[in-house]
Design a protein around this motif. Sequence first.
Motif, short mmCIF file in Angstrom:
data_model
loop_
_atom_site.label_atom_id
_atom_site.label_comp_id
_atom_site.label_asym_id
_atom_site.label_seq_id
_atom_site.Cartn_x
_atom_site.Cartn_y
_atom_site.Cartn_z
N UNK A 21 0.83 -1.19 0.00
CA UNK A 21 0.00 0.00 0.00
C UNK A 21 0.87 1.24 0.00
N UNK A 22 0.22 2.39 -0.09
CA UNK A 22 0.98 3.62 -0.19
C UNK A 22 1.72 3.95 1.10
N UNK A 23 1.16 3.54 2.24
CA UNK A 23 1.81 3.80 3.52
C UNK A 23 3.14 3.06 3.63
N UNK A 24 3.12 1.78 3.31
CA UNK A 24 4.34 0.98 3.37
C UNK A 24 5.34 1.46 2.33
N UNK A 25 4.84 1.82 1.14
CA UNK A 25 5.74 2.30 0.08
C UNK A 25 6.43 3.60 0.49
N UNK A 26 5.65 4.54 1.05
CA UNK A 26 6.23 5.81 1.48
C UNK A 26 7.20 5.61 2.64
N UNK A 27 6.83 4.73 3.58
CA UNK A 27 7.73 4.44 4.70
C UNK A 27 9.01 3.78 4.22
N UNK A 28 8.92 2.96 3.19
CA UNK A 28 10.11 2.31 2.63
C UNK A 28 11.06 3.34 2.04
N UNK A 29 10.51 4.29 1.28
CA UNK A 29 11.35 5.32 0.66
C UNK A 29 12.01 6.19 1.72
N UNK A 30 11.20 6.66 2.69
CA UNK A 30 11.75 7.52 3.75
C UNK A 30 12.77 6.74 4.59
N UNK A 31 12.44 5.48 4.93
CA UNK A 31 13.36 4.67 5.71
C UNK A 31 14.65 4.39 4.99
N UNK A 32 14.55 4.16 3.67
CA UNK A 32 15.76 3.89 2.87
C UNK A 32 16.66 5.12 2.83
N UNK A 33 16.10 6.27 2.52
CA UNK A 33 16.91 7.49 2.44
C UNK A 33 17.43 7.90 3.81
N UNK B 20 7.95 8.89 11.36
CA UNK B 20 7.48 8.20 10.15
C UNK B 20 6.61 7.01 10.52
N UNK B 21 7.05 6.21 11.48
CA UNK B 21 6.32 5.00 11.85
C UNK B 21 5.01 5.31 12.57
N UNK B 22 4.95 6.42 13.28
CA UNK B 22 3.72 6.78 13.98
C UNK B 22 2.73 7.51 13.06
N UNK B 23 3.22 8.49 12.30
CA UNK B 23 2.31 9.32 11.50
C UNK B 23 1.90 8.64 10.19
N UNK B 24 2.81 7.94 9.55
CA UNK B 24 2.52 7.37 8.23
C UNK B 24 2.03 5.93 8.34
N UNK B 25 2.77 5.08 9.04
CA UNK B 25 2.40 3.67 9.13
C UNK B 25 1.30 3.46 10.15
N UNK B 26 1.34 4.18 11.28
CA UNK B 26 0.27 4.09 12.26
C UNK B 26 0.60 3.30 13.51
N UNK C 227 5.88 16.97 15.58
CA UNK C 227 5.10 15.94 16.28
C UNK C 227 4.95 16.28 17.76
N UNK C 228 6.05 16.72 18.38
CA UNK C 228 6.00 17.04 19.81
C UNK C 228 5.12 18.22 20.12
N UNK C 229 5.20 19.27 19.30
CA UNK C 229 4.36 20.45 19.52
C UNK C 229 2.88 20.12 19.33
N UNK C 230 2.58 19.33 18.31
CA UNK C 230 1.19 18.93 18.06
C UNK C 230 0.63 18.15 19.25
N UNK C 231 1.41 17.20 19.76
CA UNK C 231 0.96 16.40 20.89
C UNK C 231 0.83 17.24 22.15
#
Length: 459
Positions: free
Chosen positions: A57-69, A88-94, A435-439
Amino acid sequence: MSTKGFLIYLVSSFSVALLSALFLTGTYDVKHYASLSPPSPIYGSENDKVWPELKVGWRVALATVIGFLGSAFGTVGGVGGGGIFVPMLTLIVGFDTKSAAALSKCMIMGASSASVSYNLRLPHPTKEVPIIDYNLGLLFQPMLMLGITVGVALSVVFPYWLITVLIIILFLGTSSRSFYKGTQMWREETLLKKEMARQKTTFVNSRGELLIDIEYEQLIPNQEKSSMQIVCFNLKWKMILILMAVWVSFLLLQIIKNSVEVCSQWYWVLFCLQFPIALSVFGYEAVKLYKDHKERMNTGNLEFICEASIEWTALHILFCALCGLLGGTVGGLLGSGGGFILGPLLIEIGVIPQVASATATFVMMFSSSLSVVEFYLLKRFPIPYALYLTTVSVLAGFWGQYFVRKLMGILERASIIVFILSGIIFVSALTMGVVGIDQSIKMIQDHEFMGFLDFCSSQ
């Protein structure tokens, strides 16, 4: 910004943040919010595990790209990339924040292991010594691992907003300082390239006659080492065994400590046992560096020890100990390997970028793998996701080292590593800050307690 000015910036900013937290503690009714579960950027405010299914899915694909870079450039800079992986793992993957921190450690371990494996096949760029500085590894690794355990404990006590502020202050400070050091190196490299180009095309003999394009052949050609010879030369088994002994000792203490009641007598005994283990190894290496430095000064040998321009006096060794402890503490608060402090620190004390990157990733391999084993025993991350993301990080670690080394060869500039280091830290400051400011805003809206929490009741 000088080193002294940078230290004043960190001390003053941290002091203001801590005083603000104490002020807010007095403005809230602790008893009113005592039933609320304490939030933490590492362990989160939720006790339930949130493990999304691993599917295309797009979440795993986007996480793969960000994680790779993030893995590729994070290991090159020697910082790991935990400040990018957790958001990345909290906001994109969930994932929940606990599981995200655990998976982040898996990615750091994979990328750093791949980076170390690649670096072991490379010779030192300027000397006949290993590219990994084992003396610096022995100096920083025990304090880094001790700091991680302290940081995990503080993550339970410190309020969420305070950790966010401290991380932003530290990351922006180290990022700007690293960028400044990178620009200095860039200018020095530019001058050196111009001088070498001039000397290559123009020579003047003893009679003042101009000689052009003369090449001199060496009387005794250098014998190039094979890849296996370089690997064997880069491996110093005695020091590696000492580092592994520290690793095993910390792991056993963590496993036993997790099996006893929190805040019990045995809990604190096991917690305090970490200090003599770390301090004994650090003290052994510190005394060695101090004696070597003193001997070199007495004999008039001005060659730098450990590839660093620092004078290994008692004060400077204490400064390195505090920096190692601070790096580990930030790693424990954030869920990273501590490279956000160690990488810039090695550059600051004069270690050349290639050696600083190799040494920082070598130390992170130990610290991150310790956390991965502990998280695995606690069943804190899903195995399929861990294997997938670790595989991505391993491939990224090899690719990042290969790509940057080729780029350095083309441009003939080692300062690229410093700019990558600075960029990764700056991006991490942005992601963790947002992320910290939002929380924190959500916590204020929900009228949650914003002061320090009790360690024992918050476990």
